[in-house]
Design a protein around this motif. Structure first.
Motif, PDB file in Angstrom:
ATOM      1  N   ASN A 132      85.039 -28.972  31.347  1.00 44.87           N
ATOM      2  CA  ASN A 132      84.460 -28.193  32.434  1.00 44.87           C
ATOM      3  C   ASN A 132      83.857 -26.885  31.925  1.00 44.87           C
ATOM      4  O   ASN A 132      84.376 -26.253  30.994  1.00 44.87           O
ATOM      5  CB  ASN A 132      85.501 -27.895  33.507  1.00 44.87           C
ATOM      6  CG  ASN A 132      86.744 -27.206  32.966  1.00 44.87           C
ATOM      7  OD1 ASN A 132      87.502 -27.823  32.220  1.00 44.87           O
ATOM      8  ND2 ASN A 132      86.950 -25.953  33.338  1.00 44.87           N
ATOM      9  N   ILE A 133      82.738 -26.504  32.556  1.00 46.02           N
ATOM     10  CA  ILE A 133      82.149 -25.191  32.336  1.00 46.02           C
ATOM     11  C   ILE A 133      82.634 -24.239  33.429  1.00 46.02           C
ATOM     12  O   ILE A 133      82.947 -23.077  33.174  1.00 46.02           O
ATOM     13  CB  ILE A 133      80.611 -25.278  32.354  1.00 46.02           C
ATOM     14  CG1 ILE A 133      80.121 -26.236  31.270  1.00 46.02           C
ATOM     15  CG2 ILE A 133      79.978 -23.900  32.179  1.00 46.02           C
ATOM     16  CD1 ILE A 133      78.653 -26.563  31.361  1.00 46.02           C
ATOM     17  N   SER A 134      82.710 -24.738  34.653  1.00 49.74           N
ATOM     18  CA  SER A 134      83.168 -23.934  35.779  1.00 49.74           C
ATOM     19  C   SER A 134      84.626 -23.528  35.592  1.00 49.74           C
ATOM     20  O   SER A 134      85.427 -24.266  35.019  1.00 49.74           O
ATOM     21  CB  SER A 134      83.036 -24.727  37.080  1.00 49.74           C
ATOM     22  OG  SER A 134      81.711 -25.160  37.281  1.00 49.74           O
ATOM     23  N   SER A 135      84.952 -22.341  36.099  1.00 52.20           N
ATOM     24  CA  SER A 135      86.333 -21.869  36.071  1.00 52.20           C
ATOM     25  C   SER A 135      87.140 -22.642  37.108  1.00 52.20           C
ATOM     26  O   SER A 135      86.762 -22.726  38.276  1.00 52.20           O
ATOM     27  CB  SER A 135      86.361 -20.371  36.375  1.00 52.20           C
ATOM     28  OG  SER A 135      87.691 -19.908  36.461  1.00 52.20           O
ATOM     29  N   LEU A 136      88.271 -23.219  36.693  1.00 50.28           N
ATOM     30  CA  LEU A 136      89.087 -24.035  37.577  1.00 50.28           C
ATOM     31  C   LEU A 136      90.442 -23.406  37.854  1.00 50.28           C
ATOM     32  O   LEU A 136      91.062 -22.808  36.964  1.00 50.28           O
ATOM     33  CB  LEU A 136      89.339 -25.419  36.956  1.00 50.28           C
ATOM     34  CG  LEU A 136      88.158 -26.331  36.657  1.00 50.28           C
ATOM     35  CD1 LEU A 136      88.668 -27.647  36.087  1.00 50.28           C
ATOM     36  CD2 LEU A 136      87.311 -26.570  37.898  1.00 50.28           C
ATOM     37  N   ILE A 137      90.906 -23.603  39.101  1.00 50.54           N
ATOM     38  CA  ILE A 137      92.306 -23.355  39.431  1.00 50.54           C
ATOM     39  C   ILE A 137      92.955 -24.704  39.697  1.00 50.54           C
ATOM     40  O   ILE A 137      92.275 -25.714  39.915  1.00 50.54           O
ATOM     41  CB  ILE A 137      92.466 -22.434  40.646  1.00 50.54           C
ATOM     42  CG1 ILE A 137      91.905 -23.104  41.913  1.00 50.54           C
ATOM     43  CG2 ILE A 137      91.828 -21.078  40.400  1.00 50.54           C
ATOM     44  CD1 ILE A 137      92.251 -22.372  43.213  1.00 50.54           C
ATOM     45  N   LEU A 138      94.285 -24.743  39.690  1.00 50.52           N
ATOM     46  CA  LEU A 138      94.987 -25.970  40.046  1.00 50.52           C
ATOM     47  C   LEU A 138      94.761 -26.269  41.526  1.00 50.52           C
ATOM     48  O   LEU A 138      94.724 -25.347  42.359  1.00 50.52           O
ATOM     49  CB  LEU A 138      96.482 -25.829  39.763  1.00 50.52           C
ATOM     50  CG  LEU A 138      96.862 -25.702  38.289  1.00 50.52           C
ATOM     51  CD1 LEU A 138      98.337 -25.325  38.144  1.00 50.52           C
ATOM     52  CD2 LEU A 138      96.573 -26.992  37.532  1.00 50.52           C
ATOM     53  N   PRO A 139      94.621 -27.531  41.894  1.00 54.92           N
ATOM     54  CA  PRO A 139      94.250 -27.891  43.272  1.00 54.92           C
ATOM     55  C   PRO A 139      95.427 -27.973  44.232  1.00 54.92           C
ATOM     56  O   PRO A 139      95.447 -28.812  45.130  1.00 54.92           O
ATOM     57  CB  PRO A 139      93.574 -29.257  43.089  1.00 54.92           C
ATOM     58  CG  PRO A 139      94.216 -29.835  41.888  1.00 54.92           C
ATOM     59  CD  PRO A 139      94.555 -28.688  40.982  1.00 54.92           C
ATOM     60  N   PHE A 140      96.402 -27.111  44.063  1.00 58.28           N
ATOM     61  CA  PHE A 140      97.568 -27.120  44.950  1.00 58.28           C
ATOM     62  C   PHE A 140      98.292 -25.779  44.880  1.00 58.28           C
ATOM     63  O   PHE A 140      98.043 -24.959  43.984  1.00 58.28           O
ATOM     64  CB  PHE A 140      98.532 -28.255  44.579  1.00 58.28           C
ATOM     65  CG  PHE A 140      98.762 -28.415  43.097  1.00 58.28           C
ATOM     66  CD1 PHE A 140      99.532 -27.498  42.378  1.00 58.28           C
ATOM     67  CD2 PHE A 140      98.197 -29.474  42.408  1.00 58.28           C
ATOM     68  CE1 PHE A 140      99.738 -27.641  41.021  1.00 58.28           C
ATOM     69  CE2 PHE A 140      98.396 -29.631  41.041  1.00 58.28           C
ATOM     70  CZ  PHE A 140      99.165 -28.719  40.350  1.00 58.28           C
ATOM     71  N   LYS A 141      99.206 -25.577  45.831  1.00 61.51           N
ATOM     72  CA  LYS A 141     100.066 -24.401  45.849  1.00 61.51           C
ATOM     73  C   LYS A 141     101.438 -24.778  45.299  1.00 61.51           C
ATOM     74  O   LYS A 141     101.862 -25.922  45.412  1.00 61.51           O
ATOM     75  CB  LYS A 141     100.203 -23.867  47.271  1.00 61.51           C
ATOM     76  CG  LYS A 141      98.887 -23.459  47.934  1.00 61.51           C
ATOM     77  CD  LYS A 141      99.097 -23.070  49.381  1.00 61.51           C
ATOM     78  CE  LYS A 141      97.792 -22.711  50.066  1.00 61.51           C
ATOM     79  NZ  LYS A 141      97.985 -22.370  51.504  1.00 61.51           N
ATOM     80  N   GLY A 142     102.145 -23.801  44.758  1.00 56.67           N
ATOM     81  CA  GLY A 142     103.487 -24.050  44.259  1.00 56.67           C
ATOM     82  C   GLY A 142     103.487 -24.783  42.927  1.00 56.67           C
ATOM     83  O   GLY A 142     102.442 -24.987  42.298  1.00 56.67           O
ATOM     84  N   GLU A 143     104.685 -25.200  42.500  1.00 58.35           N
ATOM     85  CA  GLU A 143     104.842 -25.853  41.199  1.00 58.35           C
ATOM     86  C   GLU A 143     104.847 -27.373  41.351  1.00 58.35           C
ATOM     87  O   GLU A 143     105.605 -27.932  42.131  1.00 58.35           O
ATOM     88  CB  GLU A 143     106.150 -25.419  40.528  1.00 58.35           C
ATOM     89  CG  GLU A 143     106.319 -26.002  39.131  1.00 58.35           C
ATOM     90  CD  GLU A 143     107.617 -25.571  38.474  1.00 58.35           C
ATOM     91  OE1 GLU A 143     107.582 -24.631  37.654  1.00 58.35           O
ATOM     92  OE2 GLU A 143     108.675 -26.172  38.790  1.00 58.35           O
ATOM     93  N   TRP A 144     103.988 -28.028  40.586  1.00 53.86           N
ATOM     94  CA  TRP A 144     103.914 -29.476  40.518  1.00 53.86           C
ATOM     95  C   TRP A 144     104.160 -29.906  39.075  1.00 53.86           C
ATOM     96  O   TRP A 144     104.119 -29.098  38.141  1.00 53.86           O
ATOM     97  CB  TRP A 144     102.550 -29.979  40.980  1.00 53.86           C
ATOM     98  CG  TRP A 144     102.259 -29.812  42.443  1.00 53.86           C
ATOM     99  CD1 TRP A 144     102.360 -28.657  43.176  1.00 53.86           C
ATOM    100  CD2 TRP A 144     101.786 -30.819  43.345  1.00 53.86           C
ATOM    101  NE1 TRP A 144     101.990 -28.877  44.483  1.00 53.86           N
ATOM    102  CE2 TRP A 144     101.618 -30.200  44.613  1.00 53.86           C
ATOM    103  CE3 TRP A 144     101.463 -32.163  43.220  1.00 53.86           C
ATOM    104  CZ2 TRP A 144     101.168 -30.890  45.732  1.00 53.86           C
ATOM    105  CZ3 TRP A 144     101.007 -32.864  44.337  1.00 53.86           C
ATOM    106  CH2 TRP A 144     100.870 -32.232  45.572  1.00 53.86           C
TER     107      TRP A 144
END
Length: 321
Positions: A132-144
């Motif tokens: 990826n070039i785009s900056s990503l966050i994890l697609p959920f809240k909390g710990e998985w």
């Protein structure tokens, strides 16, 4: 869809270079293959084989293979010649009812089929993404927890499929390593079920599927592989695919512009899924059957309690934003 049987049997292939225009013998062979396949005349296809092919793939195995392809992929609607590989092996873009595959056919000097191969179709004209070039966050809240993720088949069974080679399956697990409470017979028993799923990056929603039923845990739906699905196209032409949403939970529609972190819907158990979880991967085009996957690196996340930047998680990691 269940993984199609991969058949590769090729005898005596020349490595000489030929012009890329389709030859008459290839055209006749492919046309006959399509005709007999659609008419369920599988023995007629077997009769087109060279002696070596008939030995390597006896009639009963040929019938079973072709019947399986028909049941999983459907009718062969169109064969588009692409190029010759290894000199004499013709590659076709094979458009079936339910998928697109690459079909290799080769013939010997007697115009008999001496090579046959079905594989996921890859469009070489599309740009290949490494990451990826785009900056990503994890697609959920909390710990998985990363149930599947990494670069080897031991860490990530997805690596053998071109579009999904960089894919993850995410679960929520307790301190005992269990993903559910109670007996696990209901979707509601699973910690991941019904949790909010987020847009990893900003972009345009190019696909939103919302009507697929959630499975009973332990069963799967191979006909709608990704189940309820959202695909986001970023400004950098990355296609972010999130799969297995809960039925009727998706909050966006095709054409919407979403922001990073926006709630897309709820985690579910739809599609080819045996328990509630999130499947996520990046690919280079919208159509998964033709796409090539890319590796996902997240800008800044907690991994097993420690902050890591520009990190791609692997199986066993416990992760959060």
């Amino acid at each position: 869809m269940k993984k199609l049987i991969a058949l590769l049997i090729i005898f005596g292939i020349s490595t000489m270079t030929f012009a890329q225009g389709e030859k008459e013998i290839s055209q006749k062979t492919s046309s006959a293959f399509k005709k007999y396949f659609n008419q369920n005349e599988y023995k007629a296809i077997f009769d087109m084989f060279s002696p070596e092919m008939k030995t390597a793939l006896p009639l009963d195995q040929t019938l079973t293979f072709l019947e399986n392809v028909k049941s999983q992929a459907g009718t062969l609607k169109n064969l588009e010649f692409v190029k010759y590989e290894q000199g004499t092996v013709a590659l076709y873009k094979a458009q079936f009812d339910r998928t697109i595959l690459g079909l290799n056919l080769s013939t010997d000097q007697n115009s008999k089929i001496n090579g046959l191969h079905l594989k996921p179709y890859q469009d070489d004209s599309q740009p290949i993404l490494e990451r990826n070039i785009s900056s990503l966050i994890l697609p959920f809240k909390g710990e998985w927890t990363v149930f599947w993720g990494g670069d080897t088949e031991e860490l990530n069974y997805h690596v053998t499929t071109p579009a999904q080679k960089g894919a993850f399956d995410f679960l929520i697990m307790d301190e005992n390593g269990k993903s559910f409470s109670g007996d696990g017979s209901k979707n509601e028993d699973y910690y991941a079920f019904g949790k909010e799923l987020l847009a990893p990056a900003a972009g345009e929603v190019v696909l939103a599927v919302d009507g697929v039923k959630d499975n009973k845990p332990g069963t799967m739906n191979p006909f709608f592989v990704t189940g309820n699905t959202v695909i986001i196209k970023t400004a950098n032409n990355e296609y972010l695919l999130l799969a297995h949403f809960k039925q009727h939970s998706i909050k966006v529609k095709q054409g919407d512009q979403v922001t990073q972190g926006q709630v897309l819907g709820l985690s579910g158990n739809s599609g080819n899924s045996s328990e509630p979880h999130l499947h996520f991967h990046i690919q280079n085009m919208e159509e998964m059957s033709q796409a090539t996957g890319a590796k996902s690196y997240f800008k800044s996340i907690k991994v097993n309690g420690k902050v890591k930047t520009d990190y791609s998680p692997i199986k066993g990691d416990r992760i959060s934003n």
